[in-house]
Design an enzyme around this catalytic site. Structure first.
Site, mmCIF file in Angstrom:
data_model
loop_
_atom_site.group_PDB
_atom_site.id
_atom_site.type_symbol
_atom_site.label_atom_id
_atom_site.label_comp_id
_atom_site.label_asym_id
_atom_site.label_seq_id
_atom_site.Cartn_x
_atom_site.Cartn_y
_atom_site.Cartn_z
ATOM 1 N N HIS A 182 0.705 -1.427 0.078
ATOM 2 C CA HIS A 182 0.190 0.210 -0.012
ATOM 3 C C HIS A 182 0.705 1.036 0.057
ATOM 4 O O HIS A 182 0.644 2.085 -1.313
ATOM 5 C CB HIS A 182 -0.643 0.047 1.184
ATOM 6 C CG HIS A 182 -0.331 0.494 2.708
ATOM 7 N ND1 HIS A 182 0.258 -0.795 3.211
ATOM 8 C CD2 HIS A 182 -0.411 1.078 3.240
ATOM 9 C CE1 HIS A 182 0.249 -0.935 3.888
ATOM 10 N NE2 HIS A 182 0.343 0.922 4.315
ATOM 11 N N ASP A 183 2.126 1.457 0.792
ATOM 12 C CA ASP A 183 2.669 2.473 0.901
ATOM 13 C C ASP A 183 4.180 2.413 -0.089
ATOM 14 O O ASP A 183 4.818 3.610 0.081
ATOM 15 C CB ASP A 183 3.200 2.870 2.260
ATOM 16 C CG ASP A 183 2.090 3.796 2.572
ATOM 17 O OD1 ASP A 183 1.309 4.216 2.201
ATOM 18 O OD2 ASP A 183 2.004 3.795 4.615
ATOM 19 N N LYS A 188 5.444 5.498 -1.195
ATOM 20 C CA LYS A 188 6.837 6.616 -0.085
ATOM 21 C C LYS A 188 7.450 6.256 -0.347
ATOM 22 O O LYS A 188 8.628 6.960 -0.364
ATOM 23 C CB LYS A 188 6.271 5.706 1.210
ATOM 24 C CG LYS A 188 4.999 6.517 2.148
ATOM 25 C CD LYS A 188 5.061 6.206 3.446
ATOM 26 C CE LYS A 188 3.438 7.077 4.087
ATOM 27 N NZ LYS A 188 3.448 6.698 5.645
ATOM 28 N N HIS A 200 1.767 9.857 -2.625
ATOM 29 C CA HIS A 200 2.519 8.747 -2.109
ATOM 30 C C HIS A 200 1.453 7.683 -3.321
ATOM 31 O O HIS A 200 2.243 6.656 -4.278
ATOM 32 C CB HIS A 200 2.818 7.726 -1.346
ATOM 33 C CG HIS A 200 1.768 7.974 -0.248
ATOM 34 N ND1 HIS A 200 0.860 8.909 1.033
ATOM 35 C CD2 HIS A 200 1.361 6.543 -0.356
ATOM 36 C CE1 HIS A 200 0.444 8.014 1.348
ATOM 37 N NE2 HIS A 200 0.222 6.992 1.128
ATOM 38 N N HIS A 244 -5.962 3.216 -1.110
ATOM 39 C CA HIS A 244 -5.550 3.213 0.182
ATOM 40 C C HIS A 244 -5.637 3.991 0.990
ATOM 41 O O HIS A 244 -6.297 3.873 2.354
ATOM 42 C CB HIS A 244 -4.665 2.273 0.472
ATOM 43 C CG HIS A 244 -3.075 3.037 0.506
ATOM 44 N ND1 HIS A 244 -2.230 3.325 -0.292
ATOM 45 C CD2 HIS A 244 -2.780 3.615 2.112
ATOM 46 C CE1 HIS A 244 -1.435 4.448 0.233
ATOM 47 N NE2 HIS A 244 -1.740 4.369 1.253
ATOM 48 N N ASP A 266 -5.540 -1.649 8.578
ATOM 49 C CA ASP A 266 -4.971 -0.315 8.489
ATOM 50 C C ASP A 266 -4.798 0.326 9.642
ATOM 51 O O ASP A 266 -4.242 0.148 11.235
ATOM 52 C CB ASP A 266 -4.544 0.787 7.194
ATOM 53 C CG ASP A 266 -3.453 2.071 7.866
ATOM 54 O OD1 ASP A 266 -2.159 1.377 7.668
ATOM 55 O OD2 ASP A 266 -3.830 2.568 7.226
HETATM 56 FE FE LIG Z 1 -0.318 5.347 2.930
#
Ligand SMILES: [Fe+2]
Length: 385
Positions: free
Chosen positions: A215-216, A219, A244, A268, A297
């Protein structure tokens, strides 16, 4: 690819002298290669030694009947086409030949040259057409098998390479963004469990699990001065941070088999009530994987230690998720989350931590210590100023 019928057909004739002479004389320049033997024993020997396409047998063989002989020929040459010569009016042999089957043509004695020529030409064409058909079928089968195996191997290799690359990226992100320490991995398993509770099965389960893991990933494209900034972000910095999900989507764009995963990555940070980002999608506009992820999350963030607070009890996290049902979260997915017994969440966390501790001792990539305050899932929904 057309037929390539060979020029030479080898024919073995077994019978008395007059039969032998008939074929040797009349078919001298026919393009057939005629071999003649008088006894069935001699014929068997010839079949054992060489390859013939057609065998012609007189029913008046010295040591056995023509029908019996032709049946035995099958042992030596299963593909050979069999032609039987029957004395005109010999109804008994005729009926037996028809009933026992396996004979390609019957010629009547006295032999007629034209009739015999037609029978042998038909047999020859039939034989080589069958052989060509067999050859082409085998070729297609072999090529298909090879193609299927090659495709499976290539797909597997691409999937494995990509999976390993992505795991590397997640590990790299964990190293940079110390606040997420194993968060991505826990959230991916929590998302899978919620998806299962919703009745989702098969490939979709794995897609949701992978989407949550990644999901990230976007970043990675965020500068250290923003990602690792200890204090609050300025408005501009926050705008950059909010990019992101799109960056993650673009990172995964090249992998066709991650189609669903990249939508989860893109969605997300969306919220069920439309107050999320980057697109402000609402309700079912948000991919189901991303709606599931949102609960996983928040649940993980609340039940994990943070530099500024200890983990909250399961009961509190549960109440918070219920409180946000219909605003931050899809109520149907909240119901699915609530249907999973508390001990299962604990087991997932413990199992993962056990596995990671083992991996940690073997791997060069170690999770970084928690030292800095960064963004929590809830923090992500508004700028820190
Ligand atoms: Fe995120």
């Amino acid at each position: 690819m057309g037929y390539s019928l060979p020029k030479l057909t080898k024919i073995l004739v077994a019978g008395d002298i007059s039969t032998g002479r008939f074929f040797l004389d009349n078919f001298k320049d026919s393009g057939f290669e005629i071999h003649f033997v008088e006894s069935s024993m001699g014929a068997m020997q010839q079949l054992e030694d060489g390859i013939f396409q057609i065998v012609v047998a007189d029913d008046r063989l010295s040591d056995m009947s023509g029908i019996q002989f032709l049946e035995r020929c099958k042992t030596f040459a299963p593909d050979i086409l069999r032609v039987l010569i029957v004395r005109e009016g010999d109804m008994k042999v005729l009926i037996e030949a028809i009933n026992r089957g396996g004979i390609f043509k019957i010629l009547m004695d006295p032999l007629d040259t034209k009739e015999a020529m037609n029978a042998l030409s038909d047999a020859s064409l039939h034989y080589w057409t069958e052989k060509e058909h067999e050859r082409l079928s085998n070729l297609i089968r072999e090529q298909n098998t090879e193609l299927v195996v090659r495709t499976i191997n290539q797909d597997k290799e691409i999937h494995e390479r990509t999976a390993s690359l992505l795991n590397g990226l997640v590990a790299a992100l964990d190293l940079r963004d110390s606040d997420t320490q194993w968060h991505s991995r826990r959230v991916s398993l929590y998302s899978r469990r919620i998806a299962k509770a919703l009745g989702i099965k098969g490939d979709e389960l794995s897609q949701i699990e992978r989407g949550a893991l990644l999901h990230d990933i976007g970043k990675i494209g965020i500068r250290d001065s923003i990602l690792l900034k200890p204090g609050r972000l300025t408005k501009e910095e926050w705008e950059e941070m909010k990019r992101h999900p799109e960056m993650g989507y673009r990172i995964l764009e090249g992998s066709d088999f991650l189609e669903h995963e990249r939508i989860i990555v893109l969605h997300h940070q969306e919220r069920y009530d439309g107050k999320g980002y980057p697109q402000g999608l609402k309700g079912k506009e948000i991919d189901i994987g991303a709606r599931i992820f949102a609960i996983a999350d928040t649940f993980d963030a609340m039940t994990s230690d943070r530099p500024y607070r200890k983990s909250l009890p399961f009961k509190i996290a549960r109440e918070e998720i219920i409180r946000c049902s219909g605003t931050q979260f899809d109520p149907r997915i909240v119901e699915a989350f609530l249907s999973v017994p508390a001990h299962e969440w604990r087991e997932i966390r413990e199992r993962l931590e056990g596995r990671d501790l083992h991996q940690e001792s073997q791997s060069a990539i170690k999770p970084p210590p928690i030292t800095q305050t960064l963004i929590t899932p809830q923090d992500n929904t508004k700028p820190r100023e």
